[in-house]
Design a protein around this motif. Structure first.
Motif, PDB file in Angstrom:
ATOM      1  N   LEU A  53       0.829  -1.212   0.000  1.00  0.00           N
ATOM      2  CA  LEU A  53       0.000   0.000   0.000  1.00  0.00           C
ATOM      3  C   LEU A  53       0.864   1.262   0.000  1.00  0.00           C
ATOM      4  O   LEU A  53       0.545   2.243  -0.683  1.00  0.00           O
ATOM      5  CB  LEU A  53      -0.947   0.002   1.194  1.00  0.00           C
ATOM      6  N   TYR A  54       1.957   1.249   0.764  1.00  0.00           N
ATOM      7  CA  TYR A  54       2.831   2.412   0.818  1.00  0.00           C
ATOM      8  C   TYR A  54       3.497   2.662  -0.540  1.00  0.00           C
ATOM      9  O   TYR A  54       3.556   3.805  -1.016  1.00  0.00           O
ATOM     10  CB  TYR A  54       3.881   2.235   1.913  1.00  0.00           C
ATOM     11  N   CYS A  55       3.978   1.595  -1.172  1.00  0.00           N
ATOM     12  CA  CYS A  55       4.574   1.749  -2.503  1.00  0.00           C
ATOM     13  C   CYS A  55       3.535   2.251  -3.494  1.00  0.00           C
ATOM     14  O   CYS A  55       3.840   3.091  -4.353  1.00  0.00           O
ATOM     15  CB  CYS A  55       5.169   0.422  -2.980  1.00  0.00           C
ATOM     16  N   GLY A  56       2.320   1.750  -3.388  1.00  0.00           N
ATOM     17  CA  GLY A  56       1.251   2.236  -4.253  1.00  0.00           C
ATOM     18  C   GLY A  56       0.990   3.715  -4.048  1.00  0.00           C
ATOM     19  O   GLY A  56       0.805   4.467  -5.012  1.00  0.00           O
ATOM     20  N   LEU A  57       0.992   4.143  -2.803  1.00  0.00           N
ATOM     21  CA  LEU A  57       0.804   5.563  -2.497  1.00  0.00           C
ATOM     22  C   LEU A  57       1.940   6.403  -3.073  1.00  0.00           C
ATOM     23  O   LEU A  57       1.705   7.450  -3.686  1.00  0.00           O
ATOM     24  CB  LEU A  57       0.703   5.771  -0.985  1.00  0.00           C
ATOM     25  N   LEU A  58       3.171   5.949  -2.899  1.00  0.00           N
ATOM     26  CA  LEU A  58       4.315   6.677  -3.460  1.00  0.00           C
ATOM     27  C   LEU A  58       4.217   6.767  -4.978  1.00  0.00           C
ATOM     28  O   LEU A  58       4.510   7.810  -5.568  1.00  0.00           O
ATOM     29  CB  LEU A  58       5.634   6.003  -3.060  1.00  0.00           C
ATOM     30  N   VAL A  60       1.464   6.693  -6.852  1.00  0.00           N
ATOM     31  CA  VAL A  60       0.398   7.642  -7.207  1.00  0.00           C
ATOM     32  C   VAL A  60       0.883   9.083  -7.013  1.00  0.00           C
ATOM     33  O   VAL A  60       0.699   9.930  -7.887  1.00  0.00           O
ATOM     34  CB  VAL A  60      -0.874   7.375  -6.371  1.00  0.00           C
ATOM     35  N   LEU A  61       1.512   9.361  -5.875  1.00  0.00           N
ATOM     36  CA  LEU A  61       1.996  10.716  -5.614  1.00  0.00           C
ATOM     37  C   LEU A  61       3.067  11.134  -6.615  1.00  0.00           C
ATOM     38  O   LEU A  61       3.116  12.289  -7.050  1.00  0.00           O
ATOM     39  CB  LEU A  61       2.510  10.837  -4.181  1.00  0.00           C
ATOM     40  N   ALA A 143      -7.912  15.122  -1.309  1.00  0.00           N
ATOM     41  CA  ALA A 143      -6.843  15.172  -0.323  1.00  0.00           C
ATOM     42  C   ALA A 143      -6.306  16.580  -0.107  1.00  0.00           C
ATOM     43  O   ALA A 143      -5.772  16.884   0.951  1.00  0.00           O
ATOM     44  CB  ALA A 143      -5.694  14.258  -0.747  1.00  0.00           C
TER      45      ALA A 143
END
Length: 154
Positions: A53-58, A60-61, A143
């Motif tokens: 999930l963290y890699c996915g967030l990075l 996307v950002l 966000a």
């Protein structure tokens, strides 16, 4: 730059799952026994879930940010390479945390890796803002408000 980024994220996020092992049991093992063996991997499952999930967030950002970059300077390219290096280390730190969940050194390496990746991504935004290489477009989303290469959370 986007193709390299996508490739590294794809590989790193795929490698995360390699720490999850199919239990070595007889094929006729009961459901309860199988679930017990899978439950023994809870630290690895936790580490995988959070890391993916963290890699996915990075990812996307990063894509949101690069969408507004008009010109690349060499400093931006090097910052991006360091960011991608921190992402590529994520499977190692994820595996380390999964195997040694309650070990302080493993936790510091894992969370340090997460912090480094986020810091390098933020540094790209700051450089873009400083060099005025981002567009003047403002985007409003759930966000926050993105403007001039920085994010303002509402």
């Amino acid at each position: 730059m986007e193709a390299l980024t996508d490739g590294i994220f794809a590989i790193a996020m795929t490698l995360l799952v390699l720490e999850l092992k199919v239990p070595d049991m007889p094929k006729h093992a009961g459901a309860g026994e199988l679930l017990h063996k899978i439950g023994e991997q809870m630290p690895e499952l936790f580490s995988f879930f959070v890391s993916f999930l963290y890699c996915g967030l990075l990812w996307v950002l990063h894509h949101l940010g690069m969408h507004f970059i008009r010109h690349l300077q060499i400093a931006m390219v090097w910052l991006n390479l360091m960011f991608l290096m921190s992402v590529s280390v994520m499977p190692f730190s994820c595996g380390l945390l999964g195997h040694f969940l309650h070990n302080r050194a493993a936790q510091e390496i894992y969370y340090g890796n997460m912090f480094l990746a986020a810091t390098l991504l933020a540094a790209q935004w700051l450089l873009a803002k400083k060099r005025r290489s981002s567009s003047m477009t403002t985007i409003h989303g759930p966000a926050g408000r993105w403007s001039n290469g920085s994010c303002h959370f509402l």
